[in-house]
Design a protein around this motif. Structure first.
Motif, PDB file in Angstrom:
ATOM      1  N   CYS A 314       0.821  -1.219   0.000  1.00  0.00           N
ATOM      2  CA  CYS A 314       0.000   0.000   0.000  1.00  0.00           C
ATOM      3  C   CYS A 314       0.848   1.258   0.000  1.00  0.00           C
ATOM      4  O   CYS A 314       0.368   2.335  -0.339  1.00  0.00           O
ATOM      5  CB  CYS A 314      -0.947  -0.011   1.208  1.00  0.00           C
ATOM      6  N   ARG A 315       2.130   1.124   0.346  1.00  0.00           N
ATOM      7  CA  ARG A 315       3.006   2.300   0.440  1.00  0.00           C
ATOM      8  C   ARG A 315       3.709   2.649  -0.868  1.00  0.00           C
ATOM      9  O   ARG A 315       4.253   3.746  -1.010  1.00  0.00           O
ATOM     10  CB  ARG A 315       4.099   2.052   1.491  1.00  0.00           C
ATOM     11  N   ILE A 316       3.731   1.711  -1.812  1.00  0.00           N
ATOM     12  CA  ILE A 316       4.535   1.885  -3.031  1.00  0.00           C
ATOM     13  C   ILE A 316       3.722   1.491  -4.263  1.00  0.00           C
ATOM     14  O   ILE A 316       2.985   0.501  -4.223  1.00  0.00           O
ATOM     15  CB  ILE A 316       5.794   0.954  -3.011  1.00  0.00           C
ATOM     16  N   VAL A 317       3.884   2.225  -5.353  1.00  0.00           N
ATOM     17  CA  VAL A 317       3.199   1.810  -6.584  1.00  0.00           C
ATOM     18  C   VAL A 317       3.924   0.582  -7.145  1.00  0.00           C
ATOM     19  O   VAL A 317       5.110   0.371  -6.895  1.00  0.00           O
ATOM     20  CB  VAL A 317       3.146   2.944  -7.651  1.00  0.00           C
ATOM     21  N   ASN A 318       3.189  -0.242  -7.889  1.00  0.00           N
ATOM     22  CA  ASN A 318       3.792  -1.439  -8.476  1.00  0.00           C
ATOM     23  C   ASN A 318       4.813  -1.026  -9.526  1.00  0.00           C
ATOM     24  O   ASN A 318       4.620  -0.019 -10.214  1.00  0.00           O
ATOM     25  CB  ASN A 318       2.729  -2.305  -9.137  1.00  0.00           C
ATOM     26  N   SER A 319       5.887  -1.811  -9.632  1.00  0.00           N
ATOM     27  CA  SER A 319       6.863  -1.456 -10.688  1.00  0.00           C
ATOM     28  C   SER A 319       6.346  -2.023 -12.009  1.00  0.00           C
ATOM     29  O   SER A 319       5.651  -3.033 -12.035  1.00  0.00           O
ATOM     30  CB  SER A 319       8.238  -2.004 -10.339  1.00  0.00           C
ATOM     31  N   LYS A 320       6.683  -1.324 -13.053  1.00  0.00           N
ATOM     32  CA  LYS A 320       6.168  -1.688 -14.391  1.00  0.00           C
ATOM     33  C   LYS A 320       6.799  -2.982 -14.877  1.00  0.00           C
ATOM     34  O   LYS A 320       7.928  -3.268 -14.617  1.00  0.00           O
ATOM     35  CB  LYS A 320       6.468  -0.570 -15.393  1.00  0.00           C
TER      36      LYS A 320
END
Ligand code: HEM
Length: 320
Positions: A314-320
């Motif tokens: 929840c703290r970080i966006v998913n890496s592409k």
């Protein structure tokens, strides 16, 4: 010219579809992860058993999420080299709390589901409902299928989130901006039936306001010194029964015993005052209205389907 028209149409379509994004049923996760909702409830229960106030903190997190680019879990994102977290914005900094509980829920839910299928935005909405129920409120149906944003907006958090010194017209305006009306403002402010506030947020009220019960103000002055910087983080209950979801908050306002200026001003106009009065002696009506307004708030600016993502953390966006 033609390509400009097509572009305009595309932009209009994008705006229209995002404005009409609607949530799916309360059974959204039933097939893919039947244990998701019971898991959220169990961890909220454990956290609230540890610290009653956590119920209040989780309710507020959902509110602070929804008022900033919609209920998209944006409040949960930490700062990065290129993005300032909403946690750094004045209304949240050293104030919004419960992030560790959300992390714990997310980790456990992903574990029982076998993969990340439950969005952080949905976790916030369900945890808020479960918190209210644990402290004596009645339940409401949380429609699901919110996706998580890939950006946070600390500037918008500063502008959109109301502060405790606002007068009624500004409070109404901040809610109207979100598609919420005067009734929603009164009802949702009833969230202050739970939890506490730091002295720095109610100091001006207890020293400067005239619409405050004298002995109540005196009592509060004992734990919240007038000098800015002294006792800033000292806590006081937001209503006279801060660990119970009930109508004491409205009764207190009618006695000029609201802790926050923004709560007391709800009796400043006839329409909002009449809601305060009716909820003060109608628990059933308040509980019912609270569920309805929470559903309305939970629908604000939601991302659905292929908008956004289901974050792994929840703290970080998913890496592409
Ligand atoms: C109407 C405008 C509102 C203003 C100006 C406002 C302001 C505040 C302030 C200043 C605090 C104390 C924060 C601190 O000491 O760190 C607080 C706490 C709280 N607010 Fe609001 N709030 C508003 C609306 C709402 C709404 C709509 C909800 C939920 C539906 C809500 C739920 C809460 C809860 C539960 C707490 C206690 C949190 C805790 O104990 O950790 N508030 N609010």
């Amino acid at each position: 010219m033609a390509s400009r028209n097509i572009l305009q149409l595309l932009v209009m379509f994008a705006i229209a579809t995002s404005a009409f994004a609607t949530l799916s049923s309360t059974r959204y996760y039933n097939k893919v992860c039947p244990k998701a909702l019971p898991t959220i409830k169990a961890i909220v229960k454990e956290a609230v058993k540890n610290e009653t106030r956590m119920a209040a903190s989780l309710l507020r997190l959902h509110f602070h999420d929804c008022f900033v680019q919609g209920c998209d879990g944006s409040i949960l994102l930490d700062s990065t080299a290129t993005m300032v977290s909403e946690k750094e914005a004045l209304p949240n900094k050293n104030s919004a709390r419960g992030f560790e509980v959300i992390d714990k829920i997310k980790a456990k839910v992903d574990e029982v589901c076998g993969r990340p299928v439950v969005s952080c935005a949905d976790i916030l909405a369900v945890a808020a409902r479960d918190s209210v129920v644990l402290l004596g409120g009645s339940s409401w149906d949380v429609r699901l299928g919110r996706k998580d944003s890939t950006i946070a907006n600390a500037t918008l958090a500063l502008f959109n989130l109301p502060n405790a010194s606002l007068e009624l017209p500004s409070l109404l305006q901040k809610f109207e901006q979100q598609g919420l009306n005067a009734k929603d403002l009164v009802v949702l402010s009833g969230g202050h039936t739970l939890g506490v506030s730091q002295c720095r947020f109610f100091r001006p009220r207890i020293y400067n306001d005239t619409n405050i019960n004298r002995s109540y103000a005196k009592k509060l002055q004992g734990s919240c010194p007038q000098t800015v910087g002294d006792g800033d983080t000292n806590l006081e209950d937001l209503d006279s029964t801060a660990k119970k979801f009930d109508v004491a908050y409205f009764k207190d306002i009618l006695k000029n015993k609201a802790l926050l200026h923004s709560d007391q001003v709800l009796v400043n106009n006839r329409s909002t005052a009449s809601y305060v009065k009716s909820y003060s002696n109608d628990r059933k009506a308040f509980f019912n209205a609270f569920g309805k307004s929470m559903i309305k708030m939970g629908n604000i600016g939601v991302l659905t389907d292929d908008q956004g993502e289901v974050r792994s953390s929840c703290r970080i966006v998913n890496s592409k």
